[in-house]
Design an enzyme around this catalytic site. Sequence first.
Site, PDB file in Angstrom:
ATOM      1  NE  ARG A   7      32.278   1.856 -29.063  1.00 35.66           N
ATOM      2  CZ  ARG A   7      31.674   2.307 -27.969  1.00 35.66           C
ATOM      3  NH1 ARG A   7      31.545   3.586 -27.776  1.00 35.66           N
ATOM      4  NH2 ARG A   7      31.226   1.478 -27.051  1.00 35.66           N
ATOM      5  CB  THR A   8      30.272  -2.954 -33.787  1.00 36.67           C
ATOM      6  OG1 THR A   8      31.486  -2.860 -33.047  1.00 36.67           O
ATOM      7  CG2 THR A   8      30.506  -3.823 -35.008  1.00 36.67           C
ATOM      8  CE  LYS A  68       8.901 -16.563 -31.464  1.00 35.27           C
ATOM      9  NZ  LYS A  68       8.162 -16.327 -32.718  1.00 35.27           N
ATOM     10  NE  ARG A 122      29.653  -7.273 -31.547  1.00 31.72           N
ATOM     11  CZ  ARG A 122      30.189  -6.180 -31.006  1.00 31.72           C
ATOM     12  NH1 ARG A 122      29.676  -5.666 -29.904  1.00 31.72           N
ATOM     13  NH2 ARG A 122      31.221  -5.592 -31.570  1.00 31.72           N
ATOM     14  CG  HIS A 157      35.531  -6.900 -33.420  1.00 30.97           C
ATOM     15  ND1 HIS A 157      34.846  -6.472 -34.539  1.00 30.97           N
ATOM     16  CD2 HIS A 157      35.026  -6.187 -32.375  1.00 30.97           C
ATOM     17  CE1 HIS A 157      33.972  -5.541 -34.186  1.00 30.97           C
ATOM     18  NE2 HIS A 157      34.065  -5.356 -32.878  1.00 30.97           N
TER      19      HIS A 157
HETATM   20  C1  NCD Z   1      34.847  -4.364 -28.656  1.00 27.14           C
HETATM   21  C2  NCD Z   1      34.167  -5.693 -28.837  1.00 27.14           C
HETATM   22  O1  NCD Z   1      32.945  -5.750 -28.964  1.00 27.14           O
HETATM   23  O2  NCD Z   1      34.887  -6.668 -28.901  1.00 27.14           O
HETATM   24  N1  NCD Z   1      33.991  -3.295 -28.855  1.00 27.14           N
HETATM   25  C3  NCD Z   1      33.821  -2.810 -30.117  1.00 27.14           C
HETATM   26  O3  NCD Z   1      33.395  -3.504 -31.010  1.00 27.14           O
HETATM   27  N2  NCD Z   1      34.228  -1.568 -30.355  1.00 27.14           N
HETATM   28  C4  NCD Z   1      35.610  -4.266 -27.391  1.00 27.14           C
HETATM   29  C5  NCD Z   1      34.938  -4.573 -26.105  1.00 27.14           C
HETATM   30  O4  NCD Z   1      33.741  -4.907 -26.057  1.00 27.14           O
HETATM   31  O5  NCD Z   1      35.619  -4.497 -25.090  1.00 27.14           O
END
Ligand code: NCD
Length: 304
Positions: free
Chosen positions: A51-52, A80, A101, A129
Amino acid sequence: MKHLIDIMELSVEEIQELIALAEDIMNFPEKYREKCKYKKLATLFFEPSTRTRLSFEAAMMELGGNVLGFSDANSSSSSKGESVADTVAVVGSYADIIAMRHPKEGAPTVATMHSDVPIINAGDGGHNHPTQTLTDLLTISLEKGKLNGLKIGLCGDLKFGRTVHSLAAAMSRYEGTELVLISPDELKLPSYVKNSYIKPNNIKYTQTTNLDEVMGELDVLYMTRVQRERFFNEEDYLRLKDSYILTAEKMRNAKADMTVMHPLPRVNEISTEIDKDKRAAYFRQARNGKYIRMALILKLLGVE
Ligand code: NCD
């Protein structure tokens, strides 16, 4: 504001502006179709995501911009031995904005020190997040018509769940918020979240291990997955993973208008029989993520 690393860098007013902008984008998408023409977003994902990353990419595309990046650390030069600092210094010369991320807490903060372009924290380890929280706030606002005076249950892995840390902090600034922290003893909300945000704002909160006991009081129930990748051993994960499973039976005790949220991915925490319940907002929530990220990209790029 140049970067977004922590949700608390945004004031309540700025969050309100982003929510209003996201709603305008939802209602009049054609107005925004060329706002980021010739701009590029880089997504640097050193950890898995559906999703993100895809909502960031869809967001930039719907603004008329382009996207580049990687979705797996192993396919980037970090495998690397390249540092985050070097990766970001280089990518900043290819892209106008970066969503990152990383499994290490603080990596996006390090990135800001080496980047001329805005960095968005798309999740750093078990820490924060912020764009999920913007998604969550937009969702609560749309589902409930307000952000004040809500009793919110946060359930599951409150220790390692970064979405919960950012959401608890953000909700602590809304008047009349009450938090019910539902988790196994081993997965309680870290004390820094309580001491830095919940307590200083005089937010009422209770902690319990029992979801059934509090179900009937909640306006919003925010379920989370037990974060397997952050556990030190598999045995503990296996013992704790099914601590809470929301079923239709349990939902009978909930308010008729309680909103069920989940950042997704879901593993076992919510039985699929609930998906058809109109209180289940998690797929709407995922959809909202694209619009609030469009709003955030516009804000960080300073597009009028
Ligand atoms: C979450 C995350 O990555 O922290 N997912 C997301 O970004 N929608 C929640 C999760 O991974 O459980």
